[in-house]
Design a protein around this motif. Structure first.
Motif, short mmCIF file in Angstrom:
data_model
loop_
_atom_site.label_atom_id
_atom_site.label_comp_id
_atom_site.label_asym_id
_atom_site.label_seq_id
_atom_site.Cartn_x
_atom_site.Cartn_y
_atom_site.Cartn_z
N ALA A 84 -26.08 -24.32 -26.20
CA ALA A 84 -27.03 -25.15 -25.46
C ALA A 84 -28.47 -24.83 -25.86
N LYS A 87 -29.25 -26.63 -29.09
CA LYS A 87 -29.38 -28.07 -28.87
C LYS A 87 -30.79 -28.41 -28.39
N HIS A 88 -31.35 -27.54 -27.56
CA HIS A 88 -32.68 -27.82 -27.02
C HIS A 88 -33.79 -27.39 -27.96
N ILE A 89 -33.53 -26.37 -28.76
CA ILE A 89 -34.62 -25.78 -29.52
C ILE A 89 -34.61 -26.18 -30.99
N VAL A 90 -33.45 -26.22 -31.62
CA VAL A 90 -33.42 -26.53 -33.05
C VAL A 90 -32.97 -27.97 -33.31
N GLY A 91 -31.83 -28.35 -32.76
CA GLY A 91 -31.37 -29.71 -32.99
C GLY A 91 -29.85 -29.79 -32.97
N PRO A 92 -29.33 -31.03 -32.92
CA PRO A 92 -27.89 -31.23 -32.74
C PRO A 92 -27.00 -30.58 -33.81
N MET A 94 -27.49 -28.02 -35.75
CA MET A 94 -27.50 -26.56 -35.56
C MET A 94 -26.62 -26.21 -34.37
N GLN A 450 -28.73 -35.38 -24.57
CA GLN A 450 -28.46 -34.00 -25.00
C GLN A 450 -29.49 -33.04 -24.45
N LEU B 109 -28.89 -27.07 -42.61
CA LEU B 109 -28.78 -27.15 -41.16
C LEU B 109 -30.11 -27.52 -40.52
N PHE B 110 -31.17 -26.79 -40.92
CA PHE B 110 -32.45 -27.02 -40.27
C PHE B 110 -33.02 -28.38 -40.63
N PHE B 112 -31.34 -31.28 -41.46
CA PHE B 112 -30.64 -32.34 -40.73
C PHE B 112 -30.94 -32.27 -39.24
N SER B 113 -30.96 -31.04 -38.71
CA SER B 113 -31.21 -30.88 -37.28
C SER B 113 -32.57 -31.45 -36.91
N ARG B 114 -33.54 -31.26 -37.78
CA ARG B 114 -34.91 -31.70 -37.51
C ARG B 114 -34.97 -33.21 -37.33
N GLU B 116 -32.49 -35.23 -36.57
CA GLU B 116 -31.73 -35.60 -35.36
C GLU B 116 -32.53 -35.25 -34.10
N TYR B 117 -33.21 -34.11 -34.15
CA TYR B 117 -33.96 -33.62 -33.00
C TYR B 117 -35.11 -34.57 -32.65
N ARG B 118 -35.77 -35.10 -33.68
CA ARG B 118 -36.86 -36.06 -33.45
C ARG B 118 -36.38 -37.24 -32.63
N VAL B 120 -33.80 -37.34 -30.61
CA VAL B 120 -33.50 -36.90 -29.25
C VAL B 120 -34.77 -36.87 -28.41
N GLU C 43 -24.30 -30.98 -18.06
CA GLU C 43 -25.07 -29.76 -18.27
C GLU C 43 -26.40 -29.82 -17.54
#
Lengths: 461, 128, 61
Positions: A84, A87-92, A94, A450, B109-110, B112-114, B116-118, B120, C43
């Motif tokens: 969790a 999910k909040h700090i780095v991204g899905p 990760m 998320q 990882l970092f 792709f995550s970046r 996707e995170y944007r 979100v 959650e």
């Protein structure tokens, strides 16, 4: 403890019943088995002195892990722990990988515990004079029984863990006192210690199994959704846990290194039980037998708890099929995840050799620690101190994160020495899984949902 | 929420099953492939000792000898344990390849995550 | 058949019983309850439900 069908507003959730002692029991319970078996492979990889250095260096690594983890988890308190957080700090993506690290590390550790327990029962059966004794039935029984316990409810599960762990810890203390560490009557370090048989390269190599003294302490935050006041209990349980382990690890080393030739210790399956045998005391032998059995049970029990929480959380977020995100209406446990992971643990416990299983567990853990060090740097950057309420703030940032990253790099090299193929196989697995997630699985995930914490927008986004 | 809200497709039960099985197969393959290809485990070598049939020949002192005997060993049964050593010789190219794989994996990882995170954050907090 | 073998068979039997119990209970629960309800856990319901007294669980609406 009565478990009622609590349906508030047509929603069921996990039950919030645990206190700091349960958190301690979950953390230490998973790890304490590391003093009863596995750590001594570090002696085989580098000698006695190297194992002690590895014990303390790994202790430093885990102190960083515990501090960092306590800060982040006292803020992101959700089942799935580091998952969790990611999910909040780095991204899905990760988060998906971290979830897999957790499930891997714990399921493999659970398998390793079941193998050890089966071996011990087999040894005792042979010592008692029976011919043709098997370990398999007891391996299967261990996994089945603990899965059933977990299925039935978290409170009973972790209360059992508290009792088992406490007894196993006291057994180490009693053994330490009984060998009279102040005299040379039983211990003889002068005759047993042999310098560094592999030189300094051996010290680095032994760091691989040095992690085993503490592996799994970070599991405390899996219980976040079931703890009564997570912001206080989680840091408290985790920090007292790491202190307990530092003490137990040093005592274990001191007793074993004074009793056994290093060549034997380096390959023993149950080193503390062997130490008790060398004291010629029947009560001590029985005590350490019980300690070994209890510590493996407690560890496997905690592992099932943690692995299923991580799997459940990923199902709930649709990272995995939603089917896994279900909670049992009466027992209030993630029952489908628990049942699904049973055959996985069985396959590995039944068919794979112990040191391989342990190596996979250690590698998954190691990947997780590497992520943690980067994670906390991003956490402080996206939400600087004062922007959100933290239950605990770790000191000297970013020093612990950098030390952790450095130690992780050294440990990758240590695993590479001797187990390079597994390292590569594991990374290929994670790359394939990541591509699968990014290009296929992620389409089923709700984007905004998320992010569940009540935090302001992160800095820089 | 006026801005682009992503509504994921509903996955069929069959699709869920396929996804679960895929992961299961992948996990088992990752663990058992090195074992079956006989690539697992460190190389071991035997060191030379004076005499494998006596404790003194194996380089064990009187104190060590006593402990071996208490554990139920004779010089013959203990010899293979005492003479076995890990082989830590390695090829620098392999170290570099391994390091590149690890760093590449985390970079992937970092990155792709970046992205996707944007998405979100945009959906949760709205577009800036 | 010695007593250790009896122990081994007992271990197999108990494992089977526990496994079957979990399997049947899972199927029973899946058929009794609605899928929407079973997967309704979300959650982050943390701050608002921070302290819940275990004995009073189930009384809340």
């Amino acid at each position: 403890m009565s478990q009622t069908t609590a349906v508030h507003g047509e929603k069921i959730s996990l039950l919030r019943v645990l206190g700091p002692a349960h958190v301690w029991a979950l953390g230490v319970g998973i790890v304490l088995v590391g003093e009863y078996m596995g750590w001594n492979f570090a002696v085989g990889k580098g000698g006695m002195i190297a194992a002690l250095i590895a014990c303390w260096v790994a202790g430093l690594l885990y102190t960083c892990v515990a501090m960092i983890d306590s800060e982040v988890t006292s803020t992101v308190a959700a089942a799935g722990g580091q998952y969790a957080q990611a999910k909040h700090i780095v991204g899905p993506l990760m988060a998906f990988n971290v979830g897999l690290y957790l499930v891997f590390a714990y399921t493999m550790l659970e398998a390793a515990n079941a193998i050890t327990l089966g071996y011990l029962v087999q040894t005792v059966g042979t010592m008692a004079g029976f011919a043709d004794v098997h370990d398999k039935p007891f391996i299967v029984l261990t996994i089945m029984f603990l899965a059933w316990l977990n299925y039935r409810g978290v409170y009973a599960t972790l209360t059992v863990n508290l009792i088992l762990t406490a007894i196993a810890f006291v057994a180490i203390l009693i053994l330490f006192a009984a060998v009279k560490p102040w005299s040379n009557e039983l211990l003889n370090h002068q005759a047993m210690l042999n310098g560094l048989p592999y030189g300094w390269l051996g010290v680095i190599a032994s760091l691989h199994f040095g992690l085993w003294y503490y592996l799994g302490i970070e599991g405390t935050c899996q219980a976040a959704e079931e703890v009564r006041s997570p912001a206080r209990s989680l840091p408290l349980g985790t920090m007292t846990g790491i202190m307990t382990l530092l003490i137990a690890a040093t005592m274990t080393w001191y007793v074993c290194s004074g009793l056994m030739p290093w060549e034997y210790l380096g390959q023993a399956v149950t080193p503390l039980f062997d130490a008790a045998r060398l004291t010629n005391s029947m009560p001590l032998m029985v005590l350490l037998f019980v300690g070994t059995v209890f510590s493996t049970l407690a560890s496997a029990n905690g592992c099932i708890n943690d692995a299923s929480r991580a799997w459940f959380s990923m199902g709930r977020d649709r990272y995995l099929p939603t089917w896994f995100g279900a909670v049992h209406p009466k027992n209030r446990t993630p029952y489908r995840s628990i049942v699904f992971l049973v055959p996985v643990a069985l396959v590995f416990a039944y068919f794979a050799p112990l040191d391989q299983v342990i190596t996979f567990s250690i590698l998954s853990g190691l990947l997780g620690y590497t992520y943690m060090s980067l994670n906390v740097i991003l956490f402080r950057r996206k939400w600087p101190l004062g922007m959100i309420k933290r239950g605990y703030i770790h000191p000297f940032h970013p020093l612990p994160a950098l030390v952790l990253l450095l130690l992780c790099s050294v440990t990758y090299f240590a695993v590479f020495l001797g187990y390079g193929t597994q390292l590569i196989a594991m990374l290929i697995f994670f790359v394939v899984a990541s591509l699968w997630f990014h290009f296929h699985r992620y389409q089923y995930v709700r984007r905004g949902d998320q992010f569940t914490m009540q935090w302001p927008r992160p800095v820089g986004y | 929420m006026a801005n682009s809200h992503y509504e994921p497709p509903k996955q069929s039960a069959f699709g869920q099953l396929i996804d679960s099985l895929f992961l299961l197969v992948l996990v088992i393959a990752a663990l058992f492939a090195p074992l079956y290809l006989k690539l697992a485990g460190g190389g071991k070598i035997d060191i030379a000792v004076a005499d494998k049939s006596t404790w003194a020949g194996l380089g064990q002192s009187a104190v060590q000898q006593a402990q071996w005997e208490k554990l139920g060993f004779t010089p013959e049964t203990a010899a293979s344990i005492i003479t076995s050593r890990f082989d830590y010789s390695f090829n620098p190219t392999e170290v570099v390849i391994t390091a590149v794989v690890i760093i590449g994996y985390f970079a992937l990882l970092f990155a792709f995550s970046r992205t996707e995170y944007r998405e979100v954050i945009e959906e949760r907090f709205g577009r800036k | 058949m010695n007593s250790f073998q009896i122990l081994e068979y007992a271990a197999w039997a108990i494992s089977a019983v526990l496994g079957l119990y979990m399997l049947f209970d899972m199927i029973r629960i899946d058929r009794t309850y609605d899928e929407e309800l079973l997967t309704s856990s979300r959650e982050g319901d943390i701050e608002d439900t921070l302290v819940i007294d275990p004995p009073h669980q189930g009384g809340h609406k």
